[in-house]
Every structure is written in structure tokens, then in C-alpha cells.
Design an enzyme around this catalytic site. Structure first.
Site, PDB file in Angstrom:
ATOM      1  N   ASP A 138      19.750  23.553  18.247  1.00 49.44           N
ATOM      2  CA  ASP A 138      21.159  23.183  18.451  1.00 49.44           C
ATOM      3  C   ASP A 138      21.865  24.150  19.414  1.00 49.44           C
ATOM      4  O   ASP A 138      23.074  24.083  19.581  1.00 49.44           O
ATOM      5  CB  ASP A 138      21.907  23.149  17.102  1.00 49.44           C
ATOM      6  CG  ASP A 138      21.974  24.516  16.420  1.00 49.44           C
ATOM      7  OD1 ASP A 138      21.405  25.501  16.940  1.00 49.44           O
ATOM      8  OD2 ASP A 138      22.622  24.608  15.351  1.00 49.44           O
ATOM      9  N   HIS A 140      21.943  27.489  19.093  1.00 46.50           N
ATOM     10  CA  HIS A 140      22.477  28.721  18.492  1.00 46.50           C
ATOM     11  C   HIS A 140      21.711  29.955  18.938  1.00 46.50           C
ATOM     12  O   HIS A 140      20.551  29.879  19.325  1.00 46.50           O
ATOM     13  CB  HIS A 140      22.563  28.618  16.957  1.00 46.50           C
ATOM     14  CG  HIS A 140      21.266  28.716  16.227  1.00 46.50           C
ATOM     15  ND1 HIS A 140      21.076  28.166  14.973  1.00 46.50           N
ATOM     16  CD2 HIS A 140      20.072  29.304  16.526  1.00 46.50           C
ATOM     17  CE1 HIS A 140      19.844  28.420  14.556  1.00 46.50           C
ATOM     18  NE2 HIS A 140      19.220  29.104  15.477  1.00 46.50           N
ATOM     19  N   GLU A 145      26.434  29.178  15.343  1.00 42.48           N
ATOM     20  CA  GLU A 145      26.205  27.739  15.456  1.00 42.48           C
ATOM     21  C   GLU A 145      27.158  27.126  16.480  1.00 42.48           C
ATOM     22  O   GLU A 145      28.139  27.767  16.880  1.00 42.48           O
ATOM     23  CB  GLU A 145      26.407  27.104  14.077  1.00 42.48           C
ATOM     24  CG  GLU A 145      25.472  27.636  12.996  1.00 42.48           C
ATOM     25  CD  GLU A 145      24.022  27.180  13.162  1.00 42.48           C
ATOM     26  OE1 GLU A 145      23.608  26.801  14.284  1.00 42.48           O
ATOM     27  OE2 GLU A 145      23.284  27.210  12.161  1.00 42.48           O
TER      28      GLU A 145
HETATM   29  P1  PGA Z   1      12.463  29.713  15.497  1.00 40.52           P
HETATM   30  O1  PGA Z   1      14.028  29.988  15.377  1.00 40.52           O
HETATM   31  O2  PGA Z   1      11.883  30.859  16.253  1.00 40.52           O
HETATM   32  O3  PGA Z   1      11.966  29.672  14.078  1.00 40.52           O
HETATM   33  O4  PGA Z   1      12.301  28.415  16.220  1.00 40.52           O
HETATM   34  C1  PGA Z   1      14.699  30.420  16.513  1.00 40.52           C
HETATM   35  C2  PGA Z   1      16.167  30.527  16.213  1.00 40.52           C
HETATM   36  O5  PGA Z   1      16.688  29.761  15.389  1.00 40.52           O
HETATM   37  O6  PGA Z   1      16.826  31.392  16.812  1.00 40.52           O
END
Ligand code: PGA
Length: 264
Positions: A138, A140, A145
């Protein structure tokens, strides 16, 4: 921004590890900002390896993690403190008292004071030399967020439903994923002297393209990195697949190779 595209997640980890090795050599008492999630695991493996081979020494290093689930004790197996202990801290010679992770077990009454204290600790350590980031599907960074103020500081936040869905894979049931977290803010992150964002896999391609080539917007918090003077994105081919300006990034990288200058 520098954009480096590598074949796969192993090569992304190698490239990112080289930045850490270089920083440790220049500044043995450096301050790192660290991240959790699946993406940094390869990098942490490389750092542990480099430590084992005597190429990295964590003796003088201080680290600050980006975020922690709110409502979990530090020894909860799902906590980010536990993740960091299992995947990095326990395997290198970092001093326990200099490896900071926000706490998720603070009462609502005390959380604001905790968050400003975390900011003060970062400032007191001299600020972050190199901040490692992943990116959420998304957009973030940390747990900032969509809709996070681009000047936000360390604070308590509600997780986006998409993040809860993405992270449910780490929990037995989706409902067990906490809905709140403590995270460094976008403004906190932007104060790091240097930032490296790593992303792998096609589920990150859209967020990466929006962050690098879309407008700076609070709905894509990672786009705020466009305002940072020294940020490197290290991507695998799948995560880079929706970038329109790939030729430009490749030309910049070629020039870097020829001149030795880093081109942001
Ligand atoms: P992920 O998460 O490495 O588990 O894909 C990355 C993030 O949310 O910053």
C-alpha cells in the site's frame, strides 16, 4: 534518487549489504535504522555472514528499529523485538543496550511520552546514518500507512486493512494481527542522512512505481522519499517491472560505474 535493479532477491541483499559494509568501514560507531518483514531477511543473513568472516564489527554500532506492534510484549514471538533478536541481534556482537526497538507494551497513557523519548534517543545518538526500509504493497514505510502526514513523528497508528491482510501470513489467524502499532514517522525517517529501500517481488511493483514516479502524496508515504537528498532504491526485476524510466536509471548506474560518482 538512485535506483538499482538487480536480478533477484539474493542480488538485492548483496547490493544492500555492500552499503552497510562500506558504512561500517567509514564509521565504526554508526547509527542504523532497521526494518522488519520478509524482505530484509536476506540482507540480515549477509550481515551475519560478513560478521562471521570478520568484515563487520557491531561493537560500536547503535540501531533503531522503525516500528513495533502495539499490544505485544517484547518476548512475544510475533513481536518485532523478537524478530530482530532471532534474525540479527543474537548472531552479531551488537551491544544489547544499543539495539533499540519501539515498545509495544506501553499503556495508552504513556505512549506519547514513550514516542517522544524514542525521538530523543535517536537525536541523542547523533541521528541515523543509514536507514533501511521495506515498502508495503500500500506504499507504507515503517507503519506509516496511506494518509500519514509527511511530517509525522514517532507515534501510535492504526494499521491499514491491506497491511493486516499482508501480514496475516505471519499469524495463525488474521484476527491475531494487532490493529495498532508504534512507528517512527515519515518526518523521522526523512531526517536520516542516507536511506536505502529494498523491495522484491511483483506485489511491490505498483507501490514502487508510485513512490518513485508518482506525485509526492501522503496516500503513498514512500513517495516522500523523493524529497530526501540521498535515497537508494534497490529492486529486483519483478519489483521494478512497472517503472517507466528504467532506461534513465540504468544510464545513471552506467555513469556511476564509469565515474565512481553516486548519482541521486
Ligand atoms: P515485507 O514488508 O518485507 O514483509 O514485504 C515490507 C514492509 O511492509 O515494509
Amino acid at each position: 534518487m538512485r535506483v538499482l535493479t538487480r536480478k533477484d532477491s539474493d542480488d538485492v541483499a548483496l547490493e544492500a549489504a555492500a552499503m552497510f559494509v562500506d558504512l561500517f568501514a567509514r564509521k565504526p560507531d554508526c547509527v542504523l535504522g532497521l526494518a522488519t518483514g520478509a524482505t530484509p531477511l536476506g540482507l540480515y543473513g549477509r550481515l551475519i555472514e560478513a560478521y562471521g568472516e570478520g568484515r563487520l564489527d557491531f561493537e560500536g554500532v547503535t540501531t533503531f528499529n522503525l516500528d513495533e506492534y502495539y499490544g505485544l510484549q517484547p518476548d512475544d514471538p510475533q513481536s518485532y523485538r523478537h524478530f530482530m533478536e532471532s534474525n540479527l541481534f543474537r548472531h552479531v556482537n551488537i551491544k544489547g543496550e544499543r539495539a533499540f526497538v519501539p515498545r509495544g507494551d506501553i499503556s495508552y497513557r504513556d505512549v506519547e511520552a514513550f514516542c517522544s523519548g524514542y525521538e530523543a534517543l535517536i537525536r541523542g545518538a547523533g541521528g541515523i546514518d543509514l536507514q533501511l526500509l521495506g515498502i508495503g504493497s500500500d506504499g507504507h514505510i515503517g507503519f506509516n500507512e496511506p494518509g500519514s502526514s509527511l511530517r509525522s513523528r514517532t507515534r501510535l497508528v492504526a494499521l491499514d486493512p491491506r497491511t493486516i491482510k499482508d501480514n496475516a501470513r505471519f499469524f495463525a489467524r488474521e484476527e491475531e494481527c494487532p490493529g495498532l502499532a508504534v512507528t517512527m514517522g515519515v518526518g523521522t525517517i526523512l531526517e536520516a542522512a542516507e536511506i536505502v529501500l529494498i523491495a522484491t517481488g511483483s506485489n511491490k511493483a505498483e507501490a514502487v512505481a508510485e513512490a518513485l514516479e508518482g506525485p509526492v502524496a501522503s496516500m503513498i508515504p514512500a513517495s516522500a522519499l523523493q524529497m530526501h537528498p540521498k535515497t537508494t532504491f534497490i529492486l529486483d526485476e519483478a519489483a521494478a517491472s512497472l517503472l517507466k524510466k528504467r532506461n534513465l536509471y540504468m544510464a545513471a548506474e552506467r555513469t556511476e560505474g564509469e565515474t565512481g560518482l553516486k548519482i541521486y
